[in-house]
Design an enzyme around this catalytic site. Sequence first.
Site, PDB file in Angstrom:
ATOM      1  N   HIS A  88      34.910   1.067  -7.453  1.00 38.03           N
ATOM      2  CA  HIS A  88      33.988   0.279  -6.632  1.00 38.03           C
ATOM      3  C   HIS A  88      32.557   0.703  -6.960  1.00 38.03           C
ATOM      4  O   HIS A  88      32.296   1.879  -7.198  1.00 38.03           O
ATOM      5  CB  HIS A  88      34.300   0.494  -5.149  1.00 38.03           C
ATOM      6  CG  HIS A  88      33.620  -0.514  -4.287  1.00 38.03           C
ATOM      7  ND1 HIS A  88      32.286  -0.419  -3.976  1.00 38.03           N
ATOM      8  CD2 HIS A  88      34.078  -1.654  -3.702  1.00 38.03           C
ATOM      9  CE1 HIS A  88      31.952  -1.462  -3.223  1.00 38.03           C
ATOM     10  NE2 HIS A  88      33.019  -2.229  -3.039  1.00 38.03           N
ATOM     11  N   GLU A 160      32.843  -8.003  -8.921  1.00 37.10           N
ATOM     12  CA  GLU A 160      31.979  -7.747  -7.762  1.00 37.10           C
ATOM     13  C   GLU A 160      30.570  -7.438  -8.242  1.00 37.10           C
ATOM     14  O   GLU A 160      30.233  -6.275  -8.506  1.00 37.10           O
ATOM     15  CB  GLU A 160      32.492  -6.520  -6.968  1.00 37.10           C
ATOM     16  CG  GLU A 160      33.432  -6.851  -5.867  1.00 37.10           C
ATOM     17  CD  GLU A 160      33.348  -5.862  -4.705  1.00 37.10           C
ATOM     18  OE1 GLU A 160      33.743  -6.271  -3.610  1.00 37.10           O
ATOM     19  OE2 GLU A 160      32.914  -4.708  -4.874  1.00 37.10           O
TER      20      GLU A 160
HETATM   21  P1  13P Z   1      30.725  -7.280   1.449  1.00 35.91           P
HETATM   22  O1  13P Z   1      31.814  -8.290   1.633  1.00 35.91           O
HETATM   23  O2  13P Z   1      30.346  -6.569   2.708  1.00 35.91           O
HETATM   24  O3  13P Z   1      29.564  -7.851   0.694  1.00 35.91           O
HETATM   25  O4  13P Z   1      31.325  -6.135   0.510  1.00 35.91           O
HETATM   26  C1  13P Z   1      31.938  -6.490  -0.668  1.00 35.91           C
HETATM   27  C2  13P Z   1      32.647  -5.324  -1.182  1.00 35.91           C
HETATM   28  O5  13P Z   1      32.025  -4.371  -1.633  1.00 35.91           O
HETATM   29  C3  13P Z   1      34.104  -5.328  -1.120  1.00 35.91           C
HETATM   30  O6  13P Z   1      34.638  -4.307  -1.868  1.00 35.91           O
END
Ligand code: 13P
Length: 246
Positions: A88, A160
């Site tokens: 992450h 992401e």
């Molecule tokens: P948000 O949905 O709060 O933007 O976070 C995304 C995230 O980092 C999920 O792993």
Amino acid sequence: MKSIIIANWKCNPNSLKEAKKLFSEVNKKAKAKNTDVVVCAPFVYLGLLKGKNLGAQNVCFEEKGAFTGEVSTLMLKDLGVEYVIIGHSERRKYFNENNLDINKKIKILLEAKLKPILCIGETKQEFEAHLKPEVIETQLTEALKDIKKEDVKNVIIVYEPVWAISSNGGENCSVDETMTSVVFIRKIISELYNRDTSDIVKVLYGGSVNSFNSADYIKNARVDGLLVGASSLDLEEFSLIVKSVE
Ligand code: 13P
């Protein structure tokens, strides 16, 4: 293909009581046909949450031994955990995790028959410098180094973009931008393995997902599911996201 909606609770909630309540309500309410709902909770709650599709947010890159503060694959398996978020951007940024650490963690997870949820994505600076393809390609290539074709099918990949995570600015990644990234990720998987493998691997999107945009991502960005941060802590909002997949 079955969709998958993953809740990343991050460092929340503050008490076991709240965690148990949210988890049991999610299991009762956040349901949709042909969709797996996974909750990735903090380590301390994992052994105390009873239910299927439980995930962790990190793991030790070794099986056991002198690694103070770490939690191993064997411990997670023993608690019934099935999924683990790896790489992450918050772990890369605040805990200096690099692609080599991530590669080791994916290998040890696959050995233990746990499913890695591999997060990749560019920062705002990289995005503005048009470096997204290079960043994604490097992250994927290094994270998946020496991982066999038969095993990579069990890795869930999440695009992401760091700049779209709400805690980092709250900007949304457009559906078109997401689709371009998803197609590019599949192209890299196809080059690293083959076309069949790239068709099977699940590719998800994460970053400021809510009940207003979730259906659009699912329908129009060619994703197999979503990784949800802040909205996963709100039962009503999360249930609507899960239902929007139908
Ligand atoms: P948000 O949905 O709060 O933007 O976070 C995304 C995230 O980092 C999920 O792993």
